[in-house]
Design a protein around this motif. Sequence first.
Motif, PDB file in Angstrom:
ATOM      1  N   PHE A   1      11.335   0.334  -1.193  1.00  0.00           N
ATOM      2  CA  PHE A   1      10.087   1.001  -0.829  1.00  0.00           C
ATOM      3  C   PHE A   1       9.947   1.078   0.691  1.00  0.00           C
ATOM      4  N   ALA A   2      10.311   0.007   1.387  1.00  0.00           N
ATOM      5  CA  ALA A   2      10.262   0.010   2.850  1.00  0.00           C
ATOM      6  C   ALA A   2      11.335   0.936   3.416  1.00  0.00           C
ATOM      7  N   GLN A   3      12.520   0.849   2.861  1.00  0.00           N
ATOM      8  CA  GLN A   3      13.631   1.651   3.379  1.00  0.00           C
ATOM      9  C   GLN A   3      13.408   3.145   3.183  1.00  0.00           C
ATOM     10  N   HIS A   4      12.677   3.527   2.123  1.00  0.00           N
ATOM     11  CA  HIS A   4      12.369   4.937   1.878  1.00  0.00           C
ATOM     12  C   HIS A   4      11.045   5.358   2.523  1.00  0.00           C
ATOM     13  N   GLY A   5      10.366   4.415   3.161  1.00  0.00           N
ATOM     14  CA  GLY A   5       9.124   4.728   3.856  1.00  0.00           C
ATOM     15  C   GLY A   5       7.992   5.148   2.938  1.00  0.00           C
ATOM     16  N   VAL A   6       7.938   4.560   1.721  1.00  0.00           N
ATOM     17  CA  VAL A   6       6.902   4.953   0.765  1.00  0.00           C
ATOM     18  C   VAL A   6       5.804   3.906   0.607  1.00  0.00           C
ATOM     19  N   ALA A   7       5.926   2.789   1.319  1.00  0.00           N
ATOM     20  CA  ALA A   7       4.897   1.742   1.233  1.00  0.00           C
ATOM     21  C   ALA A   7       4.850   0.983   2.549  1.00  0.00           C
ATOM     22  N   ARG A   8       3.679   0.431   2.816  1.00  0.00           N
ATOM     23  CA  ARG A   8       3.543  -0.509   3.932  1.00  0.00           C
ATOM     24  C   ARG A   8       3.058  -1.826   3.339  1.00  0.00           C
ATOM     25  N   TYR A   9       3.147  -2.894   4.123  1.00  0.00           N
ATOM     26  CA  TYR A   9       2.897  -4.239   3.620  1.00  0.00           C
ATOM     27  C   TYR A   9       1.860  -4.948   4.474  1.00  0.00           C
ATOM     28  N   GLU A  10       0.915  -5.596   3.814  1.00  0.00           N
ATOM     29  CA  GLU A  10      -0.023  -6.503   4.475  1.00  0.00           C
ATOM     30  C   GLU A  10       0.258  -7.888   3.922  1.00  0.00           C
TER      31      GLU A  10
ATOM     32  N   ILE B   1       0.866  -1.167   0.000  1.00  0.00           N
ATOM     33  CA  ILE B   1       0.000   0.000   0.000  1.00  0.00           C
ATOM     34  C   ILE B   1       0.912   1.229   0.000  1.00  0.00           C
ATOM     35  N   TYR B   2       0.818   2.033  -1.055  1.00  0.00           N
ATOM     36  CA  TYR B   2       1.652   3.229  -1.123  1.00  0.00           C
ATOM     37  C   TYR B   2       1.244   4.222  -0.045  1.00  0.00           C
ATOM     38  N   THR B   3       2.248   4.800   0.600  1.00  0.00           N
ATOM     39  CA  THR B   3       2.011   5.777   1.664  1.00  0.00           C
ATOM     40  C   THR B   3       2.608   7.134   1.309  1.00  0.00           C
ATOM     41  N   ALA B   4       3.033   7.269   0.056  1.00  0.00           N
ATOM     42  CA  ALA B   4       3.648   8.513  -0.407  1.00  0.00           C
ATOM     43  C   ALA B   4       3.118   8.826  -1.805  1.00  0.00           C
ATOM     44  N   SER B   5       3.457   9.990  -2.294  1.00  0.00           N
ATOM     45  CA  SER B   5       3.025  10.405  -3.628  1.00  0.00           C
ATOM     46  C   SER B   5       3.652   9.508  -4.697  1.00  0.00           C
ATOM     47  N   LEU B   6       3.009   9.455  -5.853  1.00  0.00           N
ATOM     48  CA  LEU B   6       3.561   8.659  -6.959  1.00  0.00           C
ATOM     49  C   LEU B   6       4.911   9.200  -7.410  1.00  0.00           C
ATOM     50  N   ASP B   7       5.162  10.484  -7.230  1.00  0.00           N
ATOM     51  CA  ASP B   7       6.486  11.035  -7.545  1.00  0.00           C
ATOM     52  C   ASP B   7       7.560  10.374  -6.691  1.00  0.00           C
ATOM     53  N   ARG B   8       7.281  10.225  -5.414  1.00  0.00           N
ATOM     54  CA  ARG B   8       8.250   9.563  -4.516  1.00  0.00           C
ATOM     55  C   ARG B   8       8.357   8.078  -4.833  1.00  0.00           C
ATOM     56  N   ILE B   9       7.230   7.447  -5.167  1.00  0.00           N
ATOM     57  CA  ILE B   9       7.261   6.032  -5.575  1.00  0.00           C
ATOM     58  C   ILE B   9       8.141   5.884  -6.809  1.00  0.00           C
TER      59      ILE B   9
END
Length: 98
Positions: free
Chosen positions: A68-77, A7-15
């Motif tokens: 993605f985890a290391q940059h804090g831009v997504a979380r995981y389920e 689940i993205y937690t940041a803008s698509l630019d950051r993704i």
Amino acid sequence: MYIVSLIYTASLDRIDDALPAHRTYLDAQFAAGNFIAAGPKLPRDGGVIVASHMARDTLDAILAADPFAQHGVARYEVTEFKATRLAPGLNLPRPESA
């Protein structure tokens, strides 16, 4: 096996900034036999990974190494499941305890 929902937690630019490193990470996980399938969700608000059978703490460590985890831009389920049927020709390792 596992279904991992990102689940993205940041803008698509950051993704998009982290995407090249994320793709390199995915390539390494596929080469190691850890991941079976991966791709973006539609609409593009996250992604999905199908991961091989392994210990949950091993999967957690693998996911923690994702850029993605290391940059804090997504979380995981994460959902674990026992695959009892596979498509013909799908060559997956069978878990020892199945």
